[in-house]
Design an enzyme around this catalytic site. Structure first.
Site, PDB file in Angstrom:
ATOM      1  N   ASP A  65       5.399   3.148  17.594  1.00 47.96           N
ATOM      2  CA  ASP A  65       6.414   3.407  16.590  1.00 47.96           C
ATOM      3  C   ASP A  65       6.323   2.398  15.442  1.00 47.96           C
ATOM      4  O   ASP A  65       6.497   1.196  15.638  1.00 47.96           O
ATOM      5  CB  ASP A  65       7.777   3.304  17.279  1.00 47.96           C
ATOM      6  N   THR A  98       8.168   6.658   9.713  1.00 46.15           N
ATOM      7  CA  THR A  98       8.100   5.260   9.272  1.00 46.15           C
ATOM      8  C   THR A  98       6.658   4.821   9.032  1.00 46.15           C
ATOM      9  O   THR A  98       6.369   4.167   8.035  1.00 46.15           O
ATOM     10  CB  THR A  98       8.754   4.316  10.299  1.00 46.15           C
TER      11      THR A  98
HETATM   12  P1  ADP Z   1       5.483   8.417  11.761  1.00 42.54           P
HETATM   13  O1  ADP Z   1       6.005   7.060  12.134  1.00 42.54           O
HETATM   14  O2  ADP Z   1       5.068   8.475  10.335  1.00 42.54           O
HETATM   15  O3  ADP Z   1       6.374   9.513  12.168  1.00 42.54           O
HETATM   16  P2  ADP Z   1       3.732   9.367  13.806  1.00 42.54           P
HETATM   17  O4  ADP Z   1       2.806   8.542  14.623  1.00 42.54           O
HETATM   18  O5  ADP Z   1       4.913   9.953  14.464  1.00 42.54           O
HETATM   19  O6  ADP Z   1       4.120   8.526  12.554  1.00 42.54           O
HETATM   20  O7  ADP Z   1       2.847  10.545  13.171  1.00 42.54           O
HETATM   21  C1  ADP Z   1       3.399  11.493  12.334  1.00 42.54           C
HETATM   22  C2  ADP Z   1       2.320  12.410  11.801  1.00 42.54           C
HETATM   23  O8  ADP Z   1       1.651  13.095  12.859  1.00 42.54           O
HETATM   24  C3  ADP Z   1       2.919  13.474  10.905  1.00 42.54           C
HETATM   25  O9  ADP Z   1       2.111  13.659   9.780  1.00 42.54           O
HETATM   26  C4  ADP Z   1       2.911  14.690  11.803  1.00 42.54           C
HETATM   27  O10 ADP Z   1       2.879  15.899  11.079  1.00 42.54           O
HETATM   28  C5  ADP Z   1       1.646  14.482  12.598  1.00 42.54           C
HETATM   29  N1  ADP Z   1       1.617  15.241  13.854  1.00 42.54           N
HETATM   30  C6  ADP Z   1       2.490  15.165  14.895  1.00 42.54           C
HETATM   31  N2  ADP Z   1       2.133  16.014  15.878  1.00 42.54           N
HETATM   32  C7  ADP Z   1       1.002  16.644  15.475  1.00 42.54           C
HETATM   33  C8  ADP Z   1       0.145  17.635  16.050  1.00 42.54           C
HETATM   34  N3  ADP Z   1       0.397  18.142  17.228  1.00 42.54           N
HETATM   35  N4  ADP Z   1      -0.924  18.036  15.334  1.00 42.54           N
HETATM   36  C9  ADP Z   1      -1.169  17.510  14.122  1.00 42.54           C
HETATM   37  N5  ADP Z   1      -0.415  16.569  13.531  1.00 42.54           N
HETATM   38  C10 ADP Z   1       0.663  16.145  14.184  1.00 42.54           C
END
Ligand code: ADP
Ligand code: MG
Length: 545
Positions: A65, A98
């Protein structure tokens, strides 16, 4: 720093102050900001890696996170701190995105570096970036899909996407259902969602699938004394944030006791005072008592005798939840307690959850309070699950409020890049270059998602771009194949607000950093220029007080 006045140098800064100006200041600030983005970029996306953070006490946090990582890092550089702030803002505003916000800000600054090299003035870059950000809001609005409270499936997918990569995979359906149900039960009539009504308790033991959603508030404590009732129906709940103890004197007072009588009198006096406290509680009509501080053994005995279900050392955050759920008031002085301060619940009961006992406060006065008990094999698993759930609750809440979502998986960013480039060509002057740089920066999201999944960045980006050029506006990255796929079909969706907020705050911080051309740091205290000392520390402790 000195000026000249009739041959005598004039010093306006205290000796030892540091000053960096012009390009040096910009370079150092951009470098620090990029370092922060670099620290979190490997965690982006469902295939992102985790970070293990160890504080000076040796406590370990394993997480994916963004905001958690940045909060735990002991960052000192002022520009780097500004980057941490955007993660915090993003977290407060939407609870997710984030890492994206920080990575985006880092890339905006990296692109700006190239423009600065070409002698483009920061003011022009700032204007171009702002124009591009405004245009992005407009483009994003055109990419939204609406989501209604009844769209259970779509809401669940929002929860999935938020939890992806955060240790929830083995039970993602169950957890997503829980998140949606929990949010559904706290939506206000006016459509706003306050996720503070949702208590998330962590319990090590069992598997993730043993997690459960219950109405009411669950406190991770068992009743104070075995002879207290195990279950109280029609509960009248007193909430107290002072100790039920005889106050120890601040100074080392000595009491001279010369005879056994005196000792007895002294003890009698103590007993009388404690009994008096318990009598006050009983007189108020309370049959349940939650205390934020300690309770003396003797007072426990009296409380048990009075048949009052009691917990002590309840966390402050739980006290607040209890007050909200039961309609009770947290009392700061036992002598002031009255019937009107008591909260109400249909049932207060101690129940076994795995090997531990927890207190369930159910059928609350405020039906909007619900609790989720998260289970998992180890502390680290449950902690990360908690962060995943926290994100999911927030995004589902935002979806309930805004009713608008966009595709994830880099789809909106690729579409934005495409459309912003077209927009740039309509803008004259050097600002055009800044808008193009902004468009290029957007693509850092799909590129990083690909990189973290072990895919080729260039190949995937080229494929995504061509899909978008063909009109597949929702084409994002399929993590398993590396191919562009319609993300709405794949169920990768995010609230619009996650994207707009990330772009807004990333632009804001990039512009702010670019516009600094002079850094003046006093001799002592934080703000010394240069590297980014990376020691850990300042881990968030328990909130008893
Ligand atoms: P953040 O802290 O920015 O939320 P995350 O590690 O949660 O970071 O990643 C978010 C990104 O991952 C977003 O761009 C989201 O659309 C993408 N994402 C989440 N699940 C999937 C998936 N199953 N396939 C492709 N992209 C994904
Ligand atoms: Mg996320």
């Amino acid at each position: 720093m000195a000026g000249q006045f009739g041959g005598t140098p004039i010093y306006i800064l205290r000796e030892g102050s540091q000053r960096t100006a012009g390009r040096d200041a910009q370079r150092s600030n951009i470098m620090a900001a990029k370092a922060v983005a670099g620290a979190v970029r490997t965690t982006l996306g469902p295939k992102g890696m985790d970070k293990m953070l160890v504080d000076t006490m040796g406590d370990v946090v394993i997480t994916n996170d963004g905001v958690t990582i940045l909060k735990e890092m002991d960052i000192e550089h002022p520009a780097a701190k500004m980057m941490v702030e955007i993660a915090k803002t993003q977290d407060q505003e939407v609870g997710d995105g984030t890492t994206s916000a920080v990575v985006l800000a880092g890339e905006l600054l990296k692109q700006a570096e190239g423009l600065l090299e070409q002698e483009i003035h920061p003011t022009i870059i700032a204007a171009g970036y702002r124009a591009a950000a405004d245009k992005s809001m407009e483009i994003l609005k055109g990419l939204t899909v609406s989501v209604l409270a009844k769209d259970e499936d779509l809401l669940m997918k929002i929860a999935f996407t938020a939890m992806a990569g955060k240790g929830s995979q083995s039970a993602r359906d169950e957890l997503a259902v829980m998140a949606v149900e929990a949010v559904r039960s706290v939506v206000d009539e006016d459509g706003t969602v306050d996720t503070d009504n949702i208590t998330v308790e962590k319990k090590v033991g069992g598997g993730i699938t043993d997690s459960l959603l219950v109405s009411g508030v669950v406190i991770d404590k068992d009743r104070l004394h075995p002879s207290m009732p195990k279950s109280v129906t029609d509960a009248k709940i007193a909430l107290l944030n002072v100790a039920m103890e005889i106050e120890k004197t601040e100074v080392d007072a000595k009491i001279q006791i010369t005879s056994p009588d005196q000792l007895q009198a002294f003890l009698d006096q103590e007993e009388k005072m404690l009994k008096g406290m318990v009598d006050k509680i009983v007189a108020s009509g309370a049959n349940v008592l939650f205390v934020q501080k300690g309770i003396d053994d003797l007072a426990q005995h009296f409380l048990a005798k009075a048949g009052i279900y009691t917990l002590r050392r309840v966390k402050k955050s739980d006290m607040e939840k209890l007050a909200r759920a039961t309609g009770g008031k947290v009392i700061t002085s036992i002598h002031e307690i009255s019937k009107d301060d008591l909260g109400k619940a249909g049932l207060v009961e101690e129940r076994k959850v795995s090997d531990d006992k927890m207190t369930f406060v159910q059928q609350c006065d405020n039906p909007k309070s619900v609790s989720i008990i998260l289970r998992g094999g180890t502390v680290h698993v449950v902690d990360e699950l908690d962060r995943a759930m926290e994100d999911a609750l927030r995004v589902v809440g935002v979806a309930f409020e805004d009713k608008m979502l966009v595709a994830g998986g880099g789809a909106p960013e690729v579409e934005l890049a495409l459309r912003l480039r077209a927009y740039a060509s309509t803008v004259s002057g050097r600002e055009q270059l800044a808008i193009e740089a902004f468009a290029d920066a957007m693509e850092v999201i799909p590129k990083t998602l690909a990189e973290n999944a072990g895919l080729d960045q260039i190949d995937t980006l080229v494929a995504l771009r061509s899909a978008h050029e063909k009109g597949m506006k929702g084409a994002g990255l399929d993590m398993d194949t590396g191919k562009p796929v319609e993300m709405l079909k794949l169920g990768v969706v995010e609230p619009l607000r996650v994207k707009t907020q990330a772009i807004k705050s990333a632009t804001e911080v990039a512009v702010m950093i670019l516009r600094i051309d002079d850094v003046i740091a006093s001799k002592s205290g934080p703000g010394a220029m240069g590297g980014m000392p990376g020691g850990m520390g300042g881990m968030g402790g328990e909130d008893f007080e």
